[in-house]
Design a protein around this motif. Sequence first.
Motif, PDB file in Angstrom:
ATOM      1  N   VAL A 138      59.063  49.038  44.754  1.00  0.00           N
ATOM      2  CA  VAL A 138      57.665  49.472  44.681  1.00  0.00           C
ATOM      3  C   VAL A 138      57.078  49.686  46.067  1.00  0.00           C
ATOM      4  O   VAL A 138      56.410  50.701  46.324  1.00  0.00           O
ATOM      5  N   GLU A 139      57.329  48.741  46.977  1.00  0.00           N
ATOM      6  CA  GLU A 139      56.752  48.851  48.319  1.00  0.00           C
ATOM      7  C   GLU A 139      57.283  50.103  49.040  1.00  0.00           C
ATOM      8  O   GLU A 139      56.509  50.877  49.595  1.00  0.00           O
ATOM      9  N   GLN A 140      58.596  50.297  48.988  1.00  0.00           N
ATOM     10  CA  GLN A 140      59.204  51.468  49.627  1.00  0.00           C
ATOM     11  C   GLN A 140      58.759  52.759  48.929  1.00  0.00           C
ATOM     12  O   GLN A 140      58.574  53.786  49.577  1.00  0.00           O
ATOM     13  N   PHE A 141      58.581  52.691  47.613  1.00  0.00           N
ATOM     14  CA  PHE A 141      58.139  53.863  46.854  1.00  0.00           C
ATOM     15  C   PHE A 141      56.786  54.362  47.350  1.00  0.00           C
ATOM     16  O   PHE A 141      56.600  55.551  47.572  1.00  0.00           O
ATOM     17  N   TYR A 142      55.827  53.448  47.546  1.00  0.00           N
ATOM     18  CA  TYR A 142      54.492  53.869  47.996  1.00  0.00           C
ATOM     19  C   TYR A 142      54.515  54.376  49.436  1.00  0.00           C
ATOM     20  O   TYR A 142      53.784  55.318  49.784  1.00  0.00           O
ATOM     21  N   ILE A 143      55.368  53.783  50.261  1.00  0.00           N
ATOM     22  CA  ILE A 143      55.518  54.294  51.634  1.00  0.00           C
ATOM     23  C   ILE A 143      56.068  55.718  51.604  1.00  0.00           C
ATOM     24  O   ILE A 143      55.556  56.621  52.279  1.00  0.00           O
ATOM     25  N   MET A 144      57.109  55.918  50.800  1.00  0.00           N
ATOM     26  CA  MET A 144      57.712  57.238  50.720  1.00  0.00           C
ATOM     27  C   MET A 144      56.803  58.241  50.009  1.00  0.00           C
ATOM     28  O   MET A 144      56.839  59.429  50.306  1.00  0.00           O
ATOM     29  N   LEU A 145      55.976  57.757  49.085  1.00  0.00           N
ATOM     30  CA  LEU A 145      55.012  58.643  48.425  1.00  0.00           C
ATOM     31  C   LEU A 145      54.019  59.194  49.443  1.00  0.00           C
ATOM     32  O   LEU A 145      53.683  60.384  49.405  1.00  0.00           O
ATOM     33  N   GLN A 146      53.579  58.345  50.368  1.00  0.00           N
ATOM     34  CA  GLN A 146      52.677  58.811  51.421  1.00  0.00           C
ATOM     35  C   GLN A 146      53.378  59.820  52.334  1.00  0.00           C
ATOM     36  O   GLN A 146      52.802  60.853  52.694  1.00  0.00           O
ATOM     37  N   LEU A 177      54.478  67.411  52.248  1.00  0.00           N
ATOM     38  CA  LEU A 177      53.990  68.514  51.421  1.00  0.00           C
ATOM     39  C   LEU A 177      52.788  69.195  52.066  1.00  0.00           C
ATOM     40  O   LEU A 177      52.690  70.422  52.065  1.00  0.00           O
ATOM     41  N   LEU A 178      51.889  68.401  52.649  1.00  0.00           N
ATOM     42  CA  LEU A 178      50.716  68.973  53.323  1.00  0.00           C
ATOM     43  C   LEU A 178      51.104  69.784  54.556  1.00  0.00           C
ATOM     44  O   LEU A 178      50.442  70.764  54.889  1.00  0.00           O
ATOM     45  N   VAL A 179      52.159  69.386  55.234  1.00  0.00           N
ATOM     46  CA  VAL A 179      52.615  70.134  56.408  1.00  0.00           C
ATOM     47  C   VAL A 179      53.511  71.294  55.985  1.00  0.00           C
ATOM     48  O   VAL A 179      53.386  72.401  56.503  1.00  0.00           O
ATOM     49  N   GLY A 180      54.407  71.050  55.042  1.00  0.00           N
ATOM     50  CA  GLY A 180      55.411  72.037  54.666  1.00  0.00           C
ATOM     51  C   GLY A 180      54.858  73.246  53.938  1.00  0.00           C
ATOM     52  O   GLY A 180      55.317  74.370  54.170  1.00  0.00           O
ATOM     53  N   ALA A 181      53.887  73.051  53.067  1.00  0.00           N
ATOM     54  CA  ALA A 181      53.357  74.176  52.283  1.00  0.00           C
ATOM     55  C   ALA A 181      52.700  75.234  53.170  1.00  0.00           C
ATOM     56  O   ALA A 181      53.018  76.424  53.050  1.00  0.00           O
ATOM     57  N   PRO A 182      51.799  74.856  54.088  1.00  0.00           N
ATOM     58  CA  PRO A 182      51.212  75.901  54.951  1.00  0.00           C
ATOM     59  C   PRO A 182      52.233  76.586  55.850  1.00  0.00           C
ATOM     60  O   PRO A 182      52.135  77.787  56.093  1.00  0.00           O
ATOM     61  N   VAL A 183      53.203  75.840  56.353  1.00  0.00           N
ATOM     62  CA  VAL A 183      54.234  76.452  57.205  1.00  0.00           C
ATOM     63  C   VAL A 183      55.007  77.497  56.406  1.00  0.00           C
ATOM     64  O   VAL A 183      55.250  78.612  56.876  1.00  0.00           O
ATOM     65  N   SER A 184      55.374  77.138  55.188  1.00  0.00           N
ATOM     66  CA  SER A 184      56.130  78.070  54.343  1.00  0.00           C
ATOM     67  C   SER A 184      55.308  79.311  54.003  1.00  0.00           C
ATOM     68  O   SER A 184      55.814  80.435  54.050  1.00  0.00           O
ATOM     69  N   VAL A 185      54.044  79.119  53.695  1.00  0.00           N
ATOM     70  CA  VAL A 185      53.170  80.255  53.359  1.00  0.00           C
ATOM     71  C   VAL A 185      52.947  81.134  54.591  1.00  0.00           C
ATOM     72  O   VAL A 185      52.999  82.367  54.506  1.00  0.00           O
TER      73      VAL A 185
END
Length: 161
Positions: free
Chosen positions: A119-127, A133-141
């Motif tokens: 659970v702890e690692q999951f929330y870290i990786m979720l962030q 995703l916030l960085v990758g989507a604009p770069v791809s577009v």
Amino acid sequence: FVQHSQFVSRRGTPWVEPQLVSFRGGADILSSRRRMLVKSTKLDEPPPTDQQLEPFEWDKIVKQAKLFWEMAAPYFTESKSGRWLFAGMIGLTLLNSGVSVAFSYVSKDFWNALSAKDVEQFYIMLQKFAGALLVGAPVSVFYRFQRERLAISWREWMTDR
């Protein structure tokens, strides 16, 4: 008839998978695969050796490169904006590739944490996943936008020429 295709797994071990082959005008029509096709043989024939495989045809590649250069060189020598658009596209291609690699690692760690029920690692990786995703989507577009701008600039230059 049924033909067998030998594929190589990620571990390097071959396996055989049957495929239907239809003949139209003497040409084999094989279903497309996401795996790399190593060789395709009939059941009663031995697999081809390295000497029987088709050699890499450099003359065709050189011919295509010359044709491309004949078309592209005048555009890049005459159009300063074309050079900048191309340089920007190369930079964004490298950035897009880097983001894809980073996203792959973050995604792997995210799914590993999920499958391990950590659970702890999951929330870290979720962030980290959300950040990627916030960085990758604009770069791809923006990469696609830059490619389209270069294509439009090329077409306008060809039309005005």
